[in-house]
Design an enzyme around this catalytic site. Structure first.
Site, PDB file in Angstrom:
ATOM      1  N   GLU A 105       0.848  -1.198   0.000  1.00 55.70           N
ATOM      2  CA  GLU A 105       0.000   0.000   0.000  1.00 55.70           C
ATOM      3  C   GLU A 105       0.881   1.244   0.000  1.00 55.70           C
ATOM      4  O   GLU A 105       1.955   1.267   0.608  1.00 55.70           O
ATOM      5  CB  GLU A 105      -0.901  -0.013   1.236  1.00 55.70           C
ATOM      6  CG  GLU A 105      -1.937   1.078   1.290  1.00 55.70           C
ATOM      7  CD  GLU A 105      -2.900   0.906   2.470  1.00 55.70           C
ATOM      8  OE1 GLU A 105      -3.460   1.925   2.924  1.00 55.70           O
ATOM      9  OE2 GLU A 105      -3.081  -0.246   2.941  1.00 55.70           O
ATOM     10  N   ASP A 107       0.144   5.465   0.538  1.00 57.87           N
ATOM     11  CA  ASP A 107      -0.944   6.331   0.993  1.00 57.87           C
ATOM     12  C   ASP A 107      -0.629   7.808   0.963  1.00 57.87           C
ATOM     13  O   ASP A 107       0.440   8.238   1.403  1.00 57.87           O
ATOM     14  CB  ASP A 107      -1.298   6.023   2.461  1.00 57.87           C
ATOM     15  CG  ASP A 107      -1.718   4.603   2.708  1.00 57.87           C
ATOM     16  OD1 ASP A 107      -2.070   3.910   1.744  1.00 57.87           O
ATOM     17  OD2 ASP A 107      -1.690   4.186   3.878  1.00 57.87           O
ATOM     18  N   GLU A 109      -2.826  10.507   3.040  1.00 61.02           N
ATOM     19  CA  GLU A 109      -3.940  10.635   3.984  1.00 61.02           C
ATOM     20  C   GLU A 109      -3.973  12.076   4.489  1.00 61.02           C
ATOM     21  O   GLU A 109      -3.027  12.545   5.120  1.00 61.02           O
ATOM     22  CB  GLU A 109      -3.784   9.667   5.152  1.00 61.02           C
ATOM     23  CG  GLU A 109      -3.931   8.213   4.735  1.00 61.02           C
ATOM     24  CD  GLU A 109      -3.698   7.250   5.892  1.00 61.02           C
ATOM     25  OE1 GLU A 109      -4.583   6.424   6.151  1.00 61.02           O
ATOM     26  OE2 GLU A 109      -2.631   7.344   6.528  1.00 61.02           O
ATOM     27  N   ASN A 124       2.374   7.157   3.827  1.00 66.13           N
ATOM     28  CA  ASN A 124       2.781   5.902   4.452  1.00 66.13           C
ATOM     29  C   ASN A 124       3.009   4.866   3.363  1.00 66.13           C
ATOM     30  O   ASN A 124       2.449   4.963   2.261  1.00 66.13           O
ATOM     31  CB  ASN A 124       1.708   5.417   5.431  1.00 66.13           C
ATOM     32  CG  ASN A 124       2.247   4.464   6.488  1.00 66.13           C
ATOM     33  OD1 ASN A 124       3.410   4.066   6.465  1.00 66.13           O
ATOM     34  ND2 ASN A 124       1.394   4.075   7.423  1.00 66.13           N
ATOM     35  N   GLU A 134       5.302   6.213   8.549  1.00 57.09           N
ATOM     36  CA  GLU A 134       4.594   7.474   8.367  1.00 57.09           C
ATOM     37  C   GLU A 134       5.530   8.680   8.319  1.00 57.09           C
ATOM     38  O   GLU A 134       6.513   8.745   9.050  1.00 57.09           O
ATOM     39  CB  GLU A 134       3.585   7.709   9.507  1.00 57.09           C
ATOM     40  CG  GLU A 134       2.531   6.645   9.651  1.00 57.09           C
ATOM     41  CD  GLU A 134       2.902   5.578  10.668  1.00 57.09           C
ATOM     42  OE1 GLU A 134       4.120   5.441  10.977  1.00 57.09           O
ATOM     43  OE2 GLU A 134       1.998   4.890  11.163  1.00 57.09           O
ATOM     44  N   TRP A 199      -7.532   8.978  15.958  1.00 58.83           N
ATOM     45  CA  TRP A 199      -6.071   9.025  15.851  1.00 58.83           C
ATOM     46  C   TRP A 199      -5.533  10.184  15.007  1.00 58.83           C
ATOM     47  O   TRP A 199      -4.368  10.569  15.166  1.00 58.83           O
ATOM     48  CB  TRP A 199      -5.542   7.732  15.225  1.00 58.83           C
ATOM     49  CG  TRP A 199      -6.003   7.530  13.811  1.00 58.83           C
ATOM     50  CD1 TRP A 199      -7.173   6.952  13.409  1.00 58.83           C
ATOM     51  CD2 TRP A 199      -5.337   7.935  12.611  1.00 58.83           C
ATOM     52  NE1 TRP A 199      -7.276   6.968  12.040  1.00 58.83           N
ATOM     53  CE2 TRP A 199      -6.154   7.563  11.516  1.00 58.83           C
ATOM     54  CE3 TRP A 199      -4.123   8.559  12.344  1.00 58.83           C
ATOM     55  CZ2 TRP A 199      -5.813   7.803  10.190  1.00 58.83           C
ATOM     56  CZ3 TRP A 199      -3.769   8.807  11.022  1.00 58.83           C
ATOM     57  CH2 TRP A 199      -4.611   8.424   9.957  1.00 58.83           C
ATOM     58  N   GLY A 203      -3.179  12.543  18.164  1.00 63.81           N
ATOM     59  CA  GLY A 203      -3.422  11.239  18.764  1.00 63.81           C
ATOM     60  C   GLY A 203      -4.865  11.023  19.169  1.00 63.81           C
ATOM     61  O   GLY A 203      -5.158  10.215  20.051  1.00 63.81           O
ATOM     62  N   ARG A 279       9.734   5.441  19.579  1.00 64.31           N
ATOM     63  CA  ARG A 279       8.768   4.495  19.024  1.00 64.31           C
ATOM     64  C   ARG A 279       9.418   3.156  18.695  1.00 64.31           C
ATOM     65  O   ARG A 279       8.844   2.095  18.930  1.00 64.31           O
ATOM     66  CB  ARG A 279       8.138   5.097  17.771  1.00 64.31           C
ATOM     67  CG  ARG A 279       7.183   4.182  17.034  1.00 64.31           C
ATOM     68  CD  ARG A 279       6.700   4.873  15.779  1.00 64.31           C
ATOM     69  NE  ARG A 279       5.714   4.092  15.065  1.00 64.31           N
ATOM     70  CZ  ARG A 279       5.181   4.449  13.901  1.00 64.31           C
ATOM     71  NH1 ARG A 279       5.550   5.592  13.339  1.00 64.31           N
ATOM     72  NH2 ARG A 279       4.295   3.689  13.303  1.00 64.31           N
TER      73      ARG A 279
END
Length: 292
Positions: A105, A107, A109, A124, A134, A199, A203, A279
């Site tokens: 995929e 993206d 967005e 992404n 991302e 989200w 967040g 992360r």
């Protein structure tokens, strides 16, 4: 600064037009002929001539449509006018996706905004069902007033995301270094408008103001210059006049495009997964150490 932005966009568009030397374009420009509605037909409005289409979101439903054909490599351009007003929590998605459980995929967005703030754009890339790649930028113009062109150039060398011909992200094919790259699965083009308030902004701290519904995004003047999937992997990966996108010329950015990309990343990027050590537990993905 605004005049500078206009000049940058003009130069980028001229350069982009010089890039496109394809012998044929597979799109008709008619949404009714090239796409089918996937979600809430009553929320999808298409002009009489099929050249313009809009999607609607309210508290009951979102909406979407997808291409009838699958593609493996090429360039997709879509002109989009995003949701006006307070659009925080809404998500307009323009992306390509394969149709199996371990899908690939790519993206765009658009994550909405609050009034007076720039629109948020996330890109992404997923390979074999895995994403977490991302990047987010603030758009440097009002994306709700006029149509702007959002493009995905996908070839055997790289994926290039562009806004009005300006590169905003490069994702390279480093499969020879053990890094997965989407290059084996054909994809459809998909466009959706949906509720992402859990989200999308802060967040999930910014919720949709349903008193402003319905939310409308509009689309027109798309161009599909890509390899239509017929089951022949070799023909899609070939380098010839029809598959102009696979030419080595498109394995790298021109100096001008490199400067534009650096400008976007310096002035407008606010999240890059390659900088998010927390992360990934201080073990960033391997491609983060490689040049783009």
């Amino acid at each position: 600064m605004k005049n500078c932005h206009k000049q940058i966009i003009f130069i980028a568009l001229v350069t982009l037009n010089l890039y496109q030397i394809s012998e044929a374009t597979v799109s008709t420009g008619n949404f009714n002929e090239d796409f089918f509605i996937t979600w809430s037909p009553s929320y999808v409005n298409t002009s009489f001539d099929g050249r313009t289409r809009s999607l609607k979101l309210d508290k009951d439903s979102g909406s979407g449509f997808a291409s009838k054909e699958k593609f493996l490599f090429g360039q997709i351009d879509m002109k989009i006018k995003l949701v006006p007003g307070r659009s925080a929590g809404t998500v307009v998605a323009f992306y390509m996706k394969s149709d199996n459980s371990n899908s690939d995929e790519m993206d765009f967005e658009f994550l909405g905004n609050v009034i007076g703030k720039p629109y948020n754009l996330q890109t992404n890339v997923f390979v074999n069902g895995f994403g977490d790649r991302e990047e987010r930028i603030h758009l440097w113009f009002d994306a709700t007033k006029e149509f702007h062109t959002y493009s995905i150039l996908w070839n055997i060398h790289l994926i290039l995301f562009m806004v009005d011909g300006i590169p905003i992200r490069v994702h390279r094919n480093n499969a020879d270094k053990g890094i997965a790259f989407p290059q084996w699965q054909p994809m459809t083009i998909q466009i959706t408008l949906w509720n992402g308030e859990s989200w999308a902004i802060g967040g999930g701290r910014k919720k949709i103001d349903w008193s402003k519904a319905p939310f409308i995004a509009s689309f027109r003047d798309y161009k599909i210059d890509a390899g239509v999937w017929t089951g022949n992997l070799g023909s899609c990966r070939a380098t010839n006049n029809s598959n102009w996108w696979n030419n080595k010329w498109f394995s790298r950015l021109t100096p001008m495009h490199r400067r534009l990309l650096n400008w976007v990343r310096k002035e407008h990027m606010y999240y890059d997964y390659c900088q998010d050590k927390r992360r990934f537990g201080n073990k960033l993905p391997k491609e983060c150490s490689l040049p783009n």
